[in-house]
Write a protein that holds these residues in place. Sequence first.
Motif, PDB file in Angstrom:
ATOM      1  N   ILE A 200       0.847  -1.184   0.000  1.00 38.80           N
ATOM      2  CA  ILE A 200       0.000   0.000   0.000  1.00 38.80           C
ATOM      3  C   ILE A 200       0.887   1.240   0.000  1.00 38.80           C
ATOM      4  CG2 ILE A 200      -1.710   1.341   1.275  1.00 38.80           C
ATOM      5  CD1 ILE A 200      -2.929  -1.139   2.290  1.00 38.80           C
ATOM      6  N   ALA A 201       0.658   2.106  -0.972  1.00 37.98           N
ATOM      7  CA  ALA A 201       1.386   3.377  -1.043  1.00 37.98           C
ATOM      8  C   ALA A 201       0.425   4.504  -0.719  1.00 37.98           C
ATOM      9  CB  ALA A 201       1.975   3.569  -2.443  1.00 37.98           C
ATOM     10  N   PHE A 202       0.851   5.448   0.075  1.00 35.23           N
ATOM     11  CA  PHE A 202      -0.020   6.569   0.432  1.00 35.23           C
ATOM     12  C   PHE A 202       0.815   7.785   0.790  1.00 35.23           C
ATOM     13  CE2 PHE A 202       0.471   3.573   3.905  1.00 35.23           C
ATOM     14  CZ  PHE A 202       1.038   4.339   4.906  1.00 35.23           C
ATOM     15  N   THR A 203       0.218   8.933   0.580  1.00 32.59           N
ATOM     16  CA  THR A 203       0.838  10.205   0.949  1.00 32.59           C
ATOM     17  C   THR A 203       0.471  10.526   2.389  1.00 32.59           C
ATOM     18  OG1 THR A 203       0.714  11.016  -1.323  1.00 32.59           O
ATOM     19  CG2 THR A 203       1.009  12.663   0.409  1.00 32.59           C
ATOM     20  N   ILE A 204       1.470  10.774   3.206  1.00 35.21           N
ATOM     21  CA  ILE A 204       1.217  11.103   4.610  1.00 35.21           C
ATOM     22  C   ILE A 204       0.963  12.603   4.721  1.00 35.21           C
ATOM     23  CG2 ILE A 204       2.131  11.087   6.960  1.00 35.21           C
ATOM     24  CD1 ILE A 204       3.848   8.709   6.180  1.00 35.21           C
ATOM     25  N   ARG A 205      -0.291  12.959   4.905  1.00 40.37           N
ATOM     26  CA  ARG A 205      -0.655  14.366   5.101  1.00 40.37           C
ATOM     27  C   ARG A 205      -0.983  14.639   6.561  1.00 40.37           C
ATOM     28  NH1 ARG A 205      -2.806  12.897   0.124  1.00 40.37           N
ATOM     29  NH2 ARG A 205      -2.060  14.139  -1.630  1.00 40.37           N
ATOM     30  N   ASN A 206      -1.522  13.631   7.216  1.00 42.75           N
ATOM     31  CA  ASN A 206      -1.865  13.752   8.632  1.00 42.75           C
ATOM     32  C   ASN A 206      -1.224  12.580   9.375  1.00 42.75           C
ATOM     33  OD1 ASN A 206      -3.037  13.712  11.182  1.00 42.75           O
ATOM     34  ND2 ASN A 206      -5.010  14.474  10.434  1.00 42.75           N
ATOM     35  N   PRO A 207      -0.153  12.812  10.123  1.00 42.38           N
ATOM     36  CA  PRO A 207       0.526  11.711  10.827  1.00 42.38           C
ATOM     37  C   PRO A 207      -0.401  10.943  11.758  1.00 42.38           C
ATOM     38  CG  PRO A 207       1.895  13.686  10.834  1.00 42.38           C
ATOM     39  CD  PRO A 207       0.551  14.101  10.289  1.00 42.38           C
ATOM     40  N   ASP A 208      -1.378  11.626  12.366  1.00 42.41           N
ATOM     41  CA  ASP A 208      -2.299  10.934  13.277  1.00 42.41           C
ATOM     42  C   ASP A 208      -3.097   9.862  12.541  1.00 42.41           C
ATOM     43  OD1 ASP A 208      -1.452  12.459  15.403  1.00 42.41           O
ATOM     44  OD2 ASP A 208      -3.036  13.951  15.199  1.00 42.41           O
ATOM     45  N   THR A 209      -3.559  10.185  11.330  1.00 39.82           N
ATOM     46  CA  THR A 209      -4.317   9.211  10.547  1.00 39.82           C
ATOM     47  C   THR A 209      -3.431   8.039  10.146  1.00 39.82           C
ATOM     48  OG1 THR A 209      -5.607  11.055   9.669  1.00 39.82           O
ATOM     49  CG2 THR A 209      -5.836   8.946   8.562  1.00 39.82           C
ATOM     50  N   TYR A 210      -2.189   8.345   9.804  1.00 38.40           N
ATOM     51  CA  TYR A 210      -1.218   7.307   9.435  1.00 38.40           C
ATOM     52  C   TYR A 210      -1.002   6.344  10.604  1.00 38.40           C
ATOM     53  CZ  TYR A 210       3.522   5.472   8.434  1.00 38.40           C
ATOM     54  OH  TYR A 210       4.622   4.668   8.244  1.00 38.40           O
ATOM     55  N   HIS A 211      -0.804   6.900  11.795  1.00 39.76           N
ATOM     56  CA  HIS A 211      -0.571   6.053  12.963  1.00 39.76           C
ATOM     57  C   HIS A 211      -1.832   5.280  13.351  1.00 39.76           C
ATOM     58  CE1 HIS A 211       3.380   7.636  13.253  1.00 39.76           C
ATOM     59  NE2 HIS A 211       3.011   8.837  13.643  1.00 39.76           N
ATOM     60  N   LEU A 212      -3.000   5.866  13.132  1.00 35.88           N
ATOM     61  CA  LEU A 212      -4.249   5.170  13.399  1.00 35.88           C
ATOM     62  C   LEU A 212      -4.373   3.938  12.495  1.00 35.88           C
ATOM     63  CD1 LEU A 212      -7.062   4.896  14.670  1.00 35.88           C
ATOM     64  CD2 LEU A 212      -7.906   6.462  12.911  1.00 35.88           C
TER      65      LEU A 212
END
Length: 250
Positions: A200-212
Amino acid sequence: MAELELGSRFQRRFLAARQLRSFPWAELEQKLRARPGSPLLAEILQKTILHPLCVKYPPSTKYRRCFLTELIKKHESTAAEPLDELYDALADILNEEESSHGYKNYLLPTGECVTLSESVAIISGGTTGLVTWDAALHLTEWAIENSSVFSNSDCRTFPCYIASGVTDVVYDPEIILTLIGMLQKLSASRADRKPPEVYIAFTIRNPDTYHLFQAELDKVGIGWQIIPAHSNSIFLYDMQPNVTILQLFI
């Protein structure tokens, strides 16, 4: 030689319909002022607006109009004679109807081209995401560099690749859980019980969402690891995206 290289840089950016501010305009203007009679502008016109790919699969009408307007500005800032081809090309585009779609043509190192059709609307049919996402380009570059992952694959063992923007596609806990549920079903439905390879590739715009997302993966026992950054740089980005690729173990 330097002018040929400059023309190629304009070509790749134009055919891929990158933002105009990413073009080397200052370098072009400098060369035009140094050599007012240079054929450079005519060469750029041939490599962009008049290129066979653009003729068959053109960027949006607005994009081509803005590009030509900027080229004409650079030309008129010098003491060179008017270049009729520039004005003729602009006149042709001004007579076109505004397009609802445009094409992006990505030139590959092999000389081949990948052409995609995109909507020019920011929102269409109540949804967004109708353009090529940087995460998808990033994942494609990784796949090209790691072609061995695709070797000896068939319809049962072919890896699963997902390109997404976590804050744009997986933007709330409910959607994150839906994605994870889909991944679990993908694994359970395989007759050979061999787990699929998932990237899965994704752009990290919100670190909180990434960690969730990572935390929810941990809760259901889906392992993950960050794939090291690749060195391939095939596609042109308007600005370097903060993209991460995860390999999942389901």
